[in-house]
Design a protein around this motif. Structure first.
Motif, mmCIF file in Angstrom:
data_model
loop_
_atom_site.group_PDB
_atom_site.id
_atom_site.type_symbol
_atom_site.label_atom_id
_atom_site.label_comp_id
_atom_site.label_asym_id
_atom_site.label_seq_id
_atom_site.Cartn_x
_atom_site.Cartn_y
_atom_site.Cartn_z
ATOM 1 N N THR A 50 0.848 -1.170 0.000
ATOM 2 C CA THR A 50 0.000 0.000 0.000
ATOM 3 C C THR A 50 0.891 1.229 0.000
ATOM 4 O OG1 THR A 50 -1.753 -1.151 1.190
ATOM 5 C CG2 THR A 50 -1.784 1.246 1.260
ATOM 6 N N LEU A 51 0.730 2.092 -1.001
ATOM 7 C CA LEU A 51 1.576 3.272 -1.147
ATOM 8 C C LEU A 51 1.058 4.453 -0.331
ATOM 9 C CD1 LEU A 51 2.077 2.986 -4.997
ATOM 10 C CD2 LEU A 51 3.557 2.092 -3.201
ATOM 11 N N ALA A 52 -0.256 4.597 -0.233
ATOM 12 C CA ALA A 52 -0.868 5.675 0.554
ATOM 13 C C ALA A 52 -2.291 5.259 0.894
ATOM 14 C CB ALA A 52 -0.871 6.974 -0.235
ATOM 15 N N SER A 53 -2.806 5.813 1.977
ATOM 16 C CA SER A 53 -4.179 5.509 2.354
ATOM 17 C C SER A 53 -4.810 6.712 3.035
ATOM 18 C CB SER A 53 -4.239 4.295 3.278
ATOM 19 O OG SER A 53 -3.631 4.601 4.517
ATOM 20 N N ALA A 54 -6.133 6.775 2.975
ATOM 21 C CA ALA A 54 -6.898 7.824 3.647
ATOM 22 C C ALA A 54 -8.252 7.238 4.008
ATOM 23 C CB ALA A 54 -7.071 9.042 2.744
ATOM 24 N N SER A 55 -8.818 7.740 5.084
ATOM 25 C CA SER A 55 -10.145 7.279 5.478
ATOM 26 C C SER A 55 -10.871 8.383 6.223
ATOM 27 C CB SER A 55 -10.054 6.032 6.360
ATOM 28 O OG SER A 55 -9.636 6.370 7.660
ATOM 29 N N SER A 56 -12.158 8.179 6.406
ATOM 30 C CA SER A 56 -12.968 9.150 7.128
ATOM 31 C C SER A 56 -12.714 9.085 8.629
ATOM 32 C CB SER A 56 -14.450 8.912 6.836
ATOM 33 O OG SER A 56 -14.802 7.587 7.160
ATOM 34 N N ARG A 57 -11.939 8.119 9.078
ATOM 35 C CA ARG A 57 -11.627 7.980 10.504
ATOM 36 C C ARG A 57 -10.379 8.756 10.910
ATOM 37 N NH1 ARG A 57 -13.108 2.284 12.875
ATOM 38 N NH2 ARG A 57 -12.348 3.483 14.610
ATOM 39 N N GLU A 58 -9.606 9.224 9.933
ATOM 40 C CA GLU A 58 -8.367 9.936 10.231
ATOM 41 C C GLU A 58 -8.654 11.319 10.795
ATOM 42 O OE1 GLU A 58 -6.082 10.072 6.678
ATOM 43 O OE2 GLU A 58 -5.603 7.943 6.737
ATOM 44 N N LYS A 59 -7.728 11.816 11.598
ATOM 45 C CA LYS A 59 -7.888 13.136 12.201
ATOM 46 C C LYS A 59 -7.716 14.251 11.183
ATOM 47 C CE LYS A 59 -6.490 11.686 16.779
ATOM 48 N NZ LYS A 59 -5.519 11.785 17.848
ATOM 49 N N THR A 66 -22.490 15.612 5.589
ATOM 50 C CA THR A 66 -23.084 14.348 5.179
ATOM 51 C C THR A 66 -21.994 13.351 4.796
ATOM 52 O OG1 THR A 66 -23.233 15.009 2.865
ATOM 53 C CG2 THR A 66 -25.101 15.572 4.273
ATOM 54 N N LYS A 67 -22.389 12.111 4.627
ATOM 55 C CA LYS A 67 -21.419 11.077 4.251
ATOM 56 C C LYS A 67 -20.833 11.351 2.867
ATOM 57 C CE LYS A 67 -24.293 7.622 5.469
ATOM 58 N NZ LYS A 67 -24.759 6.240 5.701
ATOM 59 N N THR A 68 -21.605 11.957 1.990
ATOM 60 C CA THR A 68 -21.101 12.297 0.660
ATOM 61 C C THR A 68 -20.048 13.389 0.744
ATOM 62 O OG1 THR A 68 -23.250 11.698 -0.256
ATOM 63 C CG2 THR A 68 -21.795 12.983 -1.664
ATOM 64 N N GLU A 69 -20.273 14.390 1.589
ATOM 65 C CA GLU A 69 -19.288 15.463 1.776
ATOM 66 C C GLU A 69 -18.004 14.923 2.388
ATOM 67 O OE1 GLU A 69 -21.563 18.118 4.169
ATOM 68 O OE2 GLU A 69 -22.621 19.001 2.460
ATOM 69 N N VAL A 70 -18.131 13.981 3.303
ATOM 70 C CA VAL A 70 -16.964 13.349 3.909
ATOM 71 C C VAL A 70 -16.197 12.555 2.852
ATOM 72 C CG1 VAL A 70 -16.230 11.614 5.600
ATOM 73 C CG2 VAL A 70 -17.958 13.290 6.221
ATOM 74 N N SER A 71 -16.913 11.910 1.933
ATOM 75 C CA SER A 71 -16.274 11.148 0.859
ATOM 76 C C SER A 71 -15.440 12.050 -0.049
ATOM 77 C CB SER A 71 -17.319 10.421 0.023
ATOM 78 O OG SER A 71 -18.017 9.486 0.818
ATOM 79 N N VAL A 72 -15.940 13.243 -0.334
ATOM 80 C CA VAL A 72 -15.176 14.201 -1.139
ATOM 81 C C VAL A 72 -13.900 14.582 -0.400
ATOM 82 C CG1 VAL A 72 -15.186 16.528 -2.117
ATOM 83 C CG2 VAL A 72 -17.206 15.090 -2.343
ATOM 84 N N ALA A 73 -14.004 14.797 0.922
ATOM 85 C CA ALA A 73 -12.833 15.157 1.725
ATOM 86 C C ALA A 73 -11.801 14.031 1.732
ATOM 87 C CB ALA A 73 -13.269 15.495 3.152
ATOM 88 N N VAL A 74 -12.251 12.785 1.790
ATOM 89 C CA VAL A 74 -11.329 11.635 1.757
ATOM 90 C C VAL A 74 -10.654 11.559 0.390
ATOM 91 C CG1 VAL A 74 -11.197 9.108 1.825
ATOM 92 C CG2 VAL A 74 -12.560 10.326 3.523
ATOM 93 N N GLY A 75 -11.391 11.833 -0.678
ATOM 94 C CA GLY A 75 -10.806 11.851 -2.018
ATOM 95 C C GLY A 75 -9.715 12.901 -2.146
ATOM 96 N N LYS A 76 -9.967 14.079 -1.587
ATOM 97 C CA LYS A 76 -8.946 15.137 -1.619
ATOM 98 C C LYS A 76 -7.743 14.756 -0.767
ATOM 99 C CE LYS A 76 -12.136 18.893 -2.590
ATOM 100 N NZ LYS A 76 -12.812 20.087 -2.083
#
Length: 117
Positions: A50-59, A66-76
């Motif tokens: 795994t080269l990099a990872s991100a999740s909605s659980r990270e600080k 909303t969950k969709t807005e959080v998904s955009v933040a994880v993508g960024k």
């Protein structure tokens, strides 16, 4: 007997993974979503790392809205980590999920962050 929802997703996942693979030059962006959280990983399938990872659980990820807005933040967030690792082009792996809603929002967020796929 009909297949369950999870069994259908796993069957679709196997079919998709037979067609795409990640390398160090072109890693695979794998997405997983549960009912509460969403996770993204950049994977080099050749070396199995795994080269990099991100999740909605990270600080570091803004987990408000909303969950969709959080998904955009994880993508960024995954796009920022990919840029730090020198990765610009990727292959998108929706992991058997329909390309709609939160999965699409994560992909759009990653594109806004500068990833190309």
């Amino acid at each position: 007997m009909a297949l369950s929802k999870v069994e259908k997703r796993i069957r679709i996942k196997r079919r998709v993974r037979g067609k795409i693979s990640g390398s160090s030059e072109l890693p695979r962006l794998s997405v997983y979503k549960s009912n509460k959280e969403i996770y993204a990983q950049l994977i080099d399938d050749i070396s199995g790392k795994t080269l990099a990872s991100a999740s909605s659980r990270e600080k570091g990820v803004d987990a408000k809205g909303t969950k969709t807005e959080v998904s955009v933040a994880v993508g960024k967030a995954i796009a920022v980590k990919a840029a730090a690792a020198g990765i610009e082009n990727i292959v998108f792996d929706r992991n058997g999920f329909v390309y709609h809603g939160r999965v699409k929002a994560l992909a759009d967020g990653a594109r806004e962050g500068g990833l190309k796929f």
